[in-house]
Design a protein around this motif. Sequence first.
Motif, PDB file in Angstrom:
ATOM      1  N   VAL A   1      28.221 -61.849  10.895  1.00  0.00           N
ATOM      2  CA  VAL A   1      26.918 -62.189  11.476  1.00  0.00           C
ATOM      3  C   VAL A   1      26.246 -60.909  11.928  1.00  0.00           C
ATOM      4  O   VAL A   1      26.792 -60.154  12.742  1.00  0.00           O
ATOM      5  N   GLY A   2      25.071 -60.644  11.391  1.00  0.00           N
ATOM      6  CA  GLY A   2      24.394 -59.385  11.671  1.00  0.00           C
ATOM      7  C   GLY A   2      23.112 -59.558  12.458  1.00  0.00           C
ATOM      8  O   GLY A   2      22.772 -60.654  12.917  1.00  0.00           O
ATOM      9  N   THR A   3      22.375 -58.465  12.582  1.00  0.00           N
ATOM     10  CA  THR A   3      21.126 -58.458  13.340  1.00  0.00           C
ATOM     11  C   THR A   3      20.095 -59.402  12.748  1.00  0.00           C
ATOM     12  O   THR A   3      19.362 -60.079  13.475  1.00  0.00           O
ATOM     13  N   SER A   4      20.030 -59.482  11.416  1.00  0.00           N
ATOM     14  CA  SER A   4      19.038 -60.345  10.770  1.00  0.00           C
ATOM     15  C   SER A   4      19.262 -61.813  11.124  1.00  0.00           C
ATOM     16  O   SER A   4      18.299 -62.548  11.387  1.00  0.00           O
ATOM     17  N   HIS A   5      20.516 -62.245  11.162  1.00  0.00           N
ATOM     18  CA  HIS A   5      20.800 -63.633  11.517  1.00  0.00           C
ATOM     19  C   HIS A   5      20.402 -63.912  12.970  1.00  0.00           C
ATOM     20  O   HIS A   5      19.797 -64.948  13.271  1.00  0.00           O
ATOM     21  N   LEU A   6      20.721 -62.981  13.854  1.00  0.00           N
ATOM     22  CA  LEU A   6      20.398 -63.160  15.263  1.00  0.00           C
ATOM     23  C   LEU A   6      18.885 -63.157  15.489  1.00  0.00           C
ATOM     24  O   LEU A   6      18.373 -63.874  16.355  1.00  0.00           O
ATOM     25  N   LEU A   7      18.148 -62.348  14.710  1.00  0.00           N
ATOM     26  CA  LEU A   7      16.694 -62.317  14.837  1.00  0.00           C
ATOM     27  C   LEU A   7      16.078 -63.662  14.473  1.00  0.00           C
ATOM     28  O   LEU A   7      15.148 -64.135  15.138  1.00  0.00           O
ATOM     29  N   VAL A   8      16.579 -64.287  13.417  1.00  0.00           N
ATOM     30  CA  VAL A   8      16.062 -65.594  13.011  1.00  0.00           C
ATOM     31  C   VAL A   8      16.358 -66.641  14.081  1.00  0.00           C
ATOM     32  O   VAL A   8      15.480 -67.448  14.440  1.00  0.00           O
ATOM     33  N   VAL A   9      17.577 -66.635  14.623  1.00  0.00           N
ATOM     34  CA  VAL A   9      17.926 -67.569  15.697  1.00  0.00           C
ATOM     35  C   VAL A   9      17.033 -67.339  16.911  1.00  0.00           C
ATOM     36  O   VAL A   9      16.530 -68.285  17.530  1.00  0.00           O
ATOM     37  N   LEU A  10      16.803 -66.060  17.244  1.00  0.00           N
ATOM     38  CA  LEU A  10      15.946 -65.708  18.371  1.00  0.00           C
ATOM     39  C   LEU A  10      14.529 -66.223  18.164  1.00  0.00           C
ATOM     40  O   LEU A  10      13.901 -66.745  19.096  1.00  0.00           O
ATOM     41  N   ALA A  11      14.009 -66.093  16.945  1.00  0.00           N
ATOM     42  CA  ALA A  11      12.657 -66.549  16.648  1.00  0.00           C
ATOM     43  C   ALA A  11      12.536 -68.062  16.838  1.00  0.00           C
ATOM     44  O   ALA A  11      11.567 -68.554  17.436  1.00  0.00           O
TER      45      ALA A  11
ATOM     46  N   ALA B   1      -1.267 -69.688  16.944  1.00  0.00           N
ATOM     47  CA  ALA B   1      -1.311 -68.230  17.080  1.00  0.00           C
ATOM     48  C   ALA B   1       0.011 -67.669  17.582  1.00  0.00           C
ATOM     49  O   ALA B   1       0.502 -66.642  17.081  1.00  0.00           O
ATOM     50  N   MET B   2       0.617 -68.350  18.548  1.00  0.00           N
ATOM     51  CA  MET B   2       1.882 -67.868  19.107  1.00  0.00           C
ATOM     52  C   MET B   2       2.999 -67.942  18.062  1.00  0.00           C
ATOM     53  O   MET B   2       3.814 -67.013  17.932  1.00  0.00           O
ATOM     54  N   THR B   3       3.030 -69.040  17.306  1.00  0.00           N
ATOM     55  CA  THR B   3       4.054 -69.183  16.276  1.00  0.00           C
ATOM     56  C   THR B   3       3.868 -68.153  15.178  1.00  0.00           C
ATOM     57  O   THR B   3       4.844 -67.575  14.674  1.00  0.00           O
ATOM     58  N   PHE B   4       2.598 -67.911  14.783  1.00  0.00           N
ATOM     59  CA  PHE B   4       2.322 -66.887  13.789  1.00  0.00           C
ATOM     60  C   PHE B   4       2.806 -65.522  14.277  1.00  0.00           C
ATOM     61  O   PHE B   4       3.411 -64.755  13.516  1.00  0.00           O
ATOM     62  N   ALA B   5       2.523 -65.202  15.534  1.00  0.00           N
ATOM     63  CA  ALA B   5       2.911 -63.903  16.078  1.00  0.00           C
ATOM     64  C   ALA B   5       4.429 -63.734  16.057  1.00  0.00           C
ATOM     65  O   ALA B   5       4.951 -62.689  15.644  1.00  0.00           O
ATOM     66  N   ILE B   6       5.143 -64.763  16.481  1.00  0.00           N
ATOM     67  CA  ILE B   6       6.606 -64.698  16.497  1.00  0.00           C
ATOM     68  C   ILE B   6       7.151 -64.612  15.077  1.00  0.00           C
ATOM     69  O   ILE B   6       8.050 -63.820  14.780  1.00  0.00           O
ATOM     70  N   GLY B   7       6.596 -65.420  14.174  1.00  0.00           N
ATOM     71  CA  GLY B   7       7.070 -65.424  12.791  1.00  0.00           C
ATOM     72  C   GLY B   7       6.824 -64.106  12.087  1.00  0.00           C
ATOM     73  O   GLY B   7       7.714 -63.583  11.397  1.00  0.00           O
ATOM     74  N   LEU B   8       5.635 -63.553  12.262  1.00  0.00           N
ATOM     75  CA  LEU B   8       5.325 -62.273  11.614  1.00  0.00           C
ATOM     76  C   LEU B   8       6.141 -61.131  12.210  1.00  0.00           C
ATOM     77  O   LEU B   8       6.555 -60.217  11.494  1.00  0.00           O
ATOM     78  N   ALA B   9       6.378 -61.188  13.527  1.00  0.00           N
ATOM     79  CA  ALA B   9       7.211 -60.166  14.157  1.00  0.00           C
ATOM     80  C   ALA B   9       8.634 -60.226  13.624  1.00  0.00           C
ATOM     81  O   ALA B   9       9.263 -59.197  13.351  1.00  0.00           O
ATOM     82  N   CYS B  10       9.151 -61.452  13.461  1.00  0.00           N
ATOM     83  CA  CYS B  10      10.502 -61.620  12.908  1.00  0.00           C
ATOM     84  C   CYS B  10      10.548 -61.133  11.462  1.00  0.00           C
ATOM     85  O   CYS B  10      11.481 -60.433  11.060  1.00  0.00           O
ATOM     86  N   ALA B  11       9.524 -61.495  10.679  1.00  0.00           N
ATOM     87  CA  ALA B  11       9.482 -61.063   9.276  1.00  0.00           C
ATOM     88  C   ALA B  11       9.401 -59.547   9.171  1.00  0.00           C
ATOM     89  O   ALA B  11      10.028 -58.934   8.296  1.00  0.00           O
ATOM     90  N   ALA B  12       8.618 -58.928  10.060  1.00  0.00           N
ATOM     91  CA  ALA B  12       8.497 -57.471  10.044  1.00  0.00           C
ATOM     92  C   ALA B  12       9.832 -56.814  10.387  1.00  0.00           C
ATOM     93  O   ALA B  12      10.237 -55.821   9.765  1.00  0.00           O
ATOM     94  N   ALA B  13      10.544 -57.380  11.370  1.00  0.00           N
ATOM     95  CA  ALA B  13      11.845 -56.830  11.747  1.00  0.00           C
ATOM     96  C   ALA B  13      12.862 -56.982  10.619  1.00  0.00           C
ATOM     97  O   ALA B  13      13.766 -56.159  10.470  1.00  0.00           O
TER      98      ALA B  13
END
Length: 268
Positions: free
Chosen positions: A128-138, A248-260
């Motif tokens: 389990v890496g950073t990418s998996h944790l980022l998706v869970v966090l989002a 707007a909030m969901t878009f911001a979180i989703g795009l931030a996760c996608a960028a990461a």
Amino acid sequence: MLAEPQLLVALVLAHLLADFYFQPFTWVQQRNERHALALPLYLHAIIHGILAAAAMFLFSSTISIASIGIGAIVVAVSHFKIDVIKSYCKQNTTSFVVDQIAHIVVILGVFLYATNQWREAVGLLQQVGTSHLLVVLAYLAVLKPSSVIIKQLLSPWSDEVLANKMPSSHPNDPPTISTEAQQTLSLAGQRIGYLERVLMLTFVLLNQFSAIGFLIAAKSIFRFGDLTKHQDRKLTEYVLLGTFTSVAMTFAIGLACAAALGQLPIKS
């Protein structure tokens, strides 16, 4: 990867069949009323054990008869105990989810015991890496935290909208809703918001923005009739403000996760 994944799928399938297709509603009622004294609860646990044994026997050629017997007994006894505990709990979504998670954990344990793959399972957890944790966090961020933030952002207008909704004697107006019903409807609205943001986040991460437009359009169609009936401009503006804030909030979180994750949907 774990070996014999078909066995794990078969065990889960056996659980679904026994828990949802081979358990009449009358059995559930007797369990909730009589708890451990309910005879159907024993039959239900035995069915789980038999189906688990059948799954291990049919979908694995490496498990010994002794291991199959032990695994079936563990499934049956644990299912009985978990259901007895659930019978004393309030029958709601939380108890249902916790109950199912407990059963799945037992099934996973039986699978690892029968196939002796404990080390492989630990190895999978270590992957389990950073990418998996980022998706869970989002996903966690668009649930409760977003709900609290949206409520705080809309609080300057909430009192005004509620004060403006005075009881009406017009025969076409809906009847006055009790305080208990209002609380229930408020919780339903909260669940709708959760589902809406989870779906939007999923579409953002999958780069399916057209599906988000369909989701918003569908919600607008259902809302249009209610807002037109009330003919309340403040309520309409409040609903639109809440919807766009959530989007707007969901878009911001989703795009931030996608960028990461390095998957930002922007072409250079």
